[in-house]
Write an enzyme that holds these catalytic residues in place. Structure first.
Site, PDB file in Angstrom:
ATOM      1  N   GLY A   1       0.850  -1.190   0.000  1.00  0.00           N
ATOM      2  CA  GLY A   1       0.000   0.000   0.000  1.00  0.00           C
ATOM      3  C   GLY A   1       0.876   1.226   0.000  1.00  0.00           C
ATOM      4  N   PRO A   2       1.788   1.360   0.999  1.00  0.00           N
ATOM      5  CA  PRO A   2       2.796   2.418   0.874  1.00  0.00           C
ATOM      6  C   PRO A   2       3.663   2.121  -0.352  1.00  0.00           C
ATOM      7  CG  PRO A   2       2.694   1.563   3.123  1.00  0.00           C
ATOM      8  CD  PRO A   2       1.913   0.620   2.265  1.00  0.00           C
TER       9      PRO A   2
ATOM     10  N   ASP B   1       3.508   2.952 -11.632  1.00  0.00           N
ATOM     11  CA  ASP B   1       4.317   4.154 -11.811  1.00  0.00           C
ATOM     12  C   ASP B   1       4.698   4.769 -10.466  1.00  0.00           C
ATOM     13  OD1 ASP B   1       4.229   4.317 -14.748  1.00  0.00           O
ATOM     14  OD2 ASP B   1       2.101   4.702 -14.473  1.00  0.00           O
TER      15      ASP B   1
ATOM     16  N   GLU C   1      19.358   2.556   3.719  1.00  0.00           N
ATOM     17  CA  GLU C   1      18.696   2.144   4.951  1.00  0.00           C
ATOM     18  C   GLU C   1      17.274   1.658   4.716  1.00  0.00           C
ATOM     19  OE1 GLU C   1      21.713   5.354   6.028  1.00  0.00           O
ATOM     20  OE2 GLU C   1      20.148   5.099   4.500  1.00  0.00           O
TER      21      GLU C   1
ATOM     22  N   PHE D   1      19.431   7.426  11.799  1.00  0.00           N
ATOM     23  CA  PHE D   1      18.998   7.169  10.428  1.00  0.00           C
ATOM     24  C   PHE D   1      17.871   6.146  10.340  1.00  0.00           C
ATOM     25  CE2 PHE D   1      23.587   8.462   9.618  1.00  0.00           C
ATOM     26  CZ  PHE D   1      23.241   9.803   9.611  1.00  0.00           C
TER      27      PHE D   1
ATOM     28  N   ARG E   1      27.827   4.342  21.550  1.00  0.00           N
ATOM     29  CA  ARG E   1      29.168   4.428  20.974  1.00  0.00           C
ATOM     30  C   ARG E   1      30.219   4.425  22.078  1.00  0.00           C
ATOM     31  NH1 ARG E   1      33.037   8.473  19.855  1.00  0.00           N
ATOM     32  NH2 ARG E   1      34.250   8.078  17.942  1.00  0.00           N
TER      33      ARG E   1
ATOM     34  N   ILE F   1      -0.502   7.088 -15.576  1.00  0.00           N
ATOM     35  CA  ILE F   1      -1.516   7.875 -14.873  1.00  0.00           C
ATOM     36  C   ILE F   1      -1.188   7.928 -13.384  1.00  0.00           C
ATOM     37  CG2 ILE F   1      -3.942   7.932 -14.120  1.00  0.00           C
ATOM     38  CD1 ILE F   1      -3.670   8.849 -16.939  1.00  0.00           C
TER      39      ILE F   1
ATOM     40  N   SER G   1      31.348   0.623  12.228  1.00  0.00           N
ATOM     41  CA  SER G   1      30.736   1.421  13.291  1.00  0.00           C
ATOM     42  C   SER G   1      29.650   0.657  14.039  1.00  0.00           C
ATOM     43  CB  SER G   1      30.139   2.708  12.708  1.00  0.00           C
ATOM     44  OG  SER G   1      31.135   3.524  12.144  1.00  0.00           O
TER      45      SER G   1
ATOM     46  N   ASP H   1      30.381  14.307  16.031  1.00  0.00           N
ATOM     47  CA  ASP H   1      29.632  14.360  14.772  1.00  0.00           C
ATOM     48  C   ASP H   1      28.444  15.312  14.844  1.00  0.00           C
ATOM     49  OD1 ASP H   1      31.208  12.802  13.211  1.00  0.00           O
ATOM     50  OD2 ASP H   1      30.034  10.968  13.449  1.00  0.00           O
TER      51      ASP H   1
END
Length: 672
Positions: free
Chosen positions: A124-125, A162, A415, A441, A524, A194, A388, A473
């Protein structure tokens, strides 16, 4: 388009395809809601696919070696539902067709996994289906490499529109599929030009065929309303050595005299007058939901054509050595590895004695090294952050063309496709996927992560660099709202472990989950081992527990997760030095704590006294435990983040944002 000529050219095909079209038209009209245009346009392609190419048995919808059919353009769900009903899937009754889009219906507005046999994934998405299908194709290759093509040899077929191809996730997915040379993946593009806004050209100029070719795909074309041309293209697609895009040129709303080839037929019922004209154009003289017995019988014969092949396959499975057969069946059934709990207990005992000071991302790597030998189905994924995230252990080879036995895939910076493909791997069966990136992310993976929760797919998301503790960062990479987003998503376990022991317990729960995905938010920065006394029981399974009890009269409770548990324990020491009895509760998983009975929650969070929550993130999810569950607003406080982070060493950031033992102690004293 000359419908009479098409009907005369292939009359048997015409009546089969028309049955799909009229069921879609009637169901949408009855519901006064839905998308008739796409099923009308793709009925010819779907008929040729199911009639001549798809390997399936409608009476055995879970046959392990069936072809998978994914309707990525999920708004055209009545195409799939009509096919399932016509071919004889037991659950896809005519009454269900008539109940389309209603409360309690198996045939939901968009296909939903688990509602109706034959629906391979929730779509659907737009773009999710094609990306999930890439994961299914990877799982098929992985299982074939382990068990052989006599047992695992099937295709993944996708119908995409599409809109699917415009979504950014589609580029991630097709690039990955091309790199992996997934020749078991065939995408049928409903090229009807369309969108809701009108012609595709009002918003896009992409040469889709060139895009796929540039991404390592073979590209074929056909007239989407010429059965013979469709058959030619699909036959060629099955012989390709790379993934295949078949450009099927179609008319949306095919056969509707006044609405075909327009956005008007995309997402609304045709209306009684137009339905009458369309039936006349089809030469269909039957009333709503009426399928003549001979046409239904022909469709059911199509649904049964795979029965003989399935029987032969079952004989091959039965002939396997008992151990190999049992392992294949266990993996396809997605069973939990029987030695997992023992491996975790042994690991916890060793680490509680060694008491290492390591980041929980490193602790996660250590856990994986311990459990990989007993959890052979683990298939791990990384979005270009291997060094990482620390999810690749030394005993694991890369999955790549020529080595499909490898269990580690390098996704590149993809991702969203990583998350969707992991859904597909689990849905296919045989693979227990986990994958990772920086926690910040998850924003890029959110659509597929939400579908994990909606479908009940127990994917494990290993999300490192979980707070301002990542340091220099800066705020672009420092998650502050992401724990809240994950915790707000239904049917998701969000783990934020405080040390190596809680990390091991979180992994045990995540790998044992049957219907709930897990997010592991990992640090981290190095953290000390807080639980140095071995406890065989998995305390994280309760969601929260007392990690340090108050000495003397209890006046305050500190609640914390992850790296802030250590800070809370230091604050406790300051408070106890002033004779302020303070309990510290580690809450690695709010969702599991909320699932405990009231008696347990009351033992952990009794009434009375001050409550302060400590987390290097925003406050929002903590109010239930601060203000509810017998808490009082005037005695509730929070030490954490109120906005975005900054670029600086981690120690300086914690000091600047006031997440320190001294600040916590001061907060408690201000509330006493």
């Amino acid at each position: 388009m000359d419908l009479a000529a098409l009907r005369a050219k292939t009359p048997d095909h015409w009546k089969l395809a028309t049955a799909i079209r009229v069921l879609a038209i009637d169901a949408v009209q009855a519901a006064n809601s839905g998308h008739p245009g796409m099923p009308m346009g793709m009925a010819d392609v779907a008929t040729v696919l199911f009639r001549n190419h798809l390997k399936f048995d409608a009476k055995a919808p879970n046959w392990a070696d069936r072809d998978r059919f994914v309707l990525s353009a999920g708004h055209g769900s009545m195409l799939l539902y009509a096919l399932l009903h016509l071919t004889g899937y037991e659950q896809a009754t005519l009454d269900e067709v008539k109940n389309f889009r209603q409360w309690g219906a198996r045939m939901a507005g968009h296909p939903e996994y688990g509602h109706l046999e034959g629906v391979e994934t929730t779509t659907g998405p737009l773009g999710q289906g094609i990306s999930t299908a890439v994961g299914m194709a990877i799982a098929e290759k992985s299982m074939a490499a382990r068990f052989g093509k006599k047992l695992v040899d099937h295709k993944i077929w996708v119908i995409a529109g599409d809109g699917c191809l415009m979504e950014g996730i589609s580029q991630e997915a097709i690039g990955l599929a091309g790199k992996q040379e997934l020749d078991n993946l065939i995408v049928l593009w409903d090229n009807n030009n369309i969108t809701i806004d009108g012609r595709v050209t009002v918003s896009d100029v992409t040469d889709q065929k060139a895009r796929f070719a540039a991404s390592g795909w073979d590209v074929l074309s056909c007239d989407g309303h010429d059965a013979e041309d469709i058959d030619r293209a699909l036959t060629a697609a099955k012989k390709a050595k790379r993934p295949v895009l078949v450009d099927c040129k179609t008319l949306i709303g095919f056969g509707s005299p006044n609405k075909a080839d327009s956005y008007a037929v995309h997402g609304a019922p045709l209306g009684d007058a137009e339905i009458k004209l369309t039936r006349e154009a089809y030469g269909w003289e039957h009333g709503p939901f009426v399928i003549p017995a001979e046409i239904k019988a022909e469709w059911e014969a199509i649904g049964a054509k795979g029965a003989a092949e399935r029987a032969e396959w079952e004989a091959r499975l039965a002939a396997l050595p008992a151990g190999k057969r049992a392992e294949f069946e266990r993996q396809m059934a997605r069973g939990v590895a029987p030695k997992l709990a023992g491996a975790i207990r042994a690991f916890k005992k060793a680490q509680s004695e060694a008491a290492p000071k390591v980041a929980t991302r490193k602790a996660s790597e250590m856990v994986l090294a311990a459990v990989n030998p007993v959890v052979l189905r683990n298939h791990r994924r990384l979005a270009d952050l291997t060094g990482s995230n620390l999810t690749k252990t030394s005993d694991i080879e890369d999955f790549m063309p020529g080595n499909h036995k490898g269990r580690y895939m390098r996704y590149g910076i993809r991702e969203h496709a990583m998350a969707a493909a992991m859904n597909g791997m689990w849905l296919h069966g045989g693979v227990r996927p986990y994958g990772g990136t920086f926690f910040c992310f998850t924003d890029y993976a959110r659509g597929a992560m939400r579908l994990s929760s909606l479908m009940g797919v127990p994917t494990v998301y290993v999300m490192t660099h979980d707070s301002i503790g990542l340091g220099e960062d800066g705020p672009t990479h420092q998650p502050v709202e992401h724990l809240t987003i994950c915790r707000a998503t239904p049917n998701t376990w969000t783990f934020r472990p405080a040390d190596v022991i809680e990390t091991a317990e979180a992994w045990e729960l995540a790998l044992s989950s049957e219907r709930t995905p897990s997010v592991l938010a990992l640090s981290r920065q190095n953290l000390p081992t807080l639980r140095t006394k071995h406890e065989a029981k998995n305390l994280t399974a309760k969601g929260a527990y007392v990690i340090a009890e108050a000495e003397g009269k209890r006046q305050a409770i500190l609640m914390a997760t992850g790296s802030e548990v250590e800070i809370a324990l230091k604050a406790r020491a300051l408070l106890q030095a002033e004779a302020i009895g303070t309990r510290v509760v580690s809450m690695p998983c709010m969702e599991l704590f909320a699932a405990q009975d009231e008696a347990y929650r009351k033992r952990i969070l009794p009434a009375g006294g001050v409550r302060v929550a400590v987390e290097a993130a925003i406050r929002q999810p903590w109010d239930r435990w601060l203000l509810g569950e017998r808490g009082m607003e005037r005695k509730a406080g929070f030490v954490g983040m109120e906005g975005f982070g900054a670029s600086a060493p981690a120690e300086r950031l914690y000091a600047e944002f006031g997440i320190t033992p001294e600040a916590i102690a001061a907060k408690v004293k201000s509330l006493l």
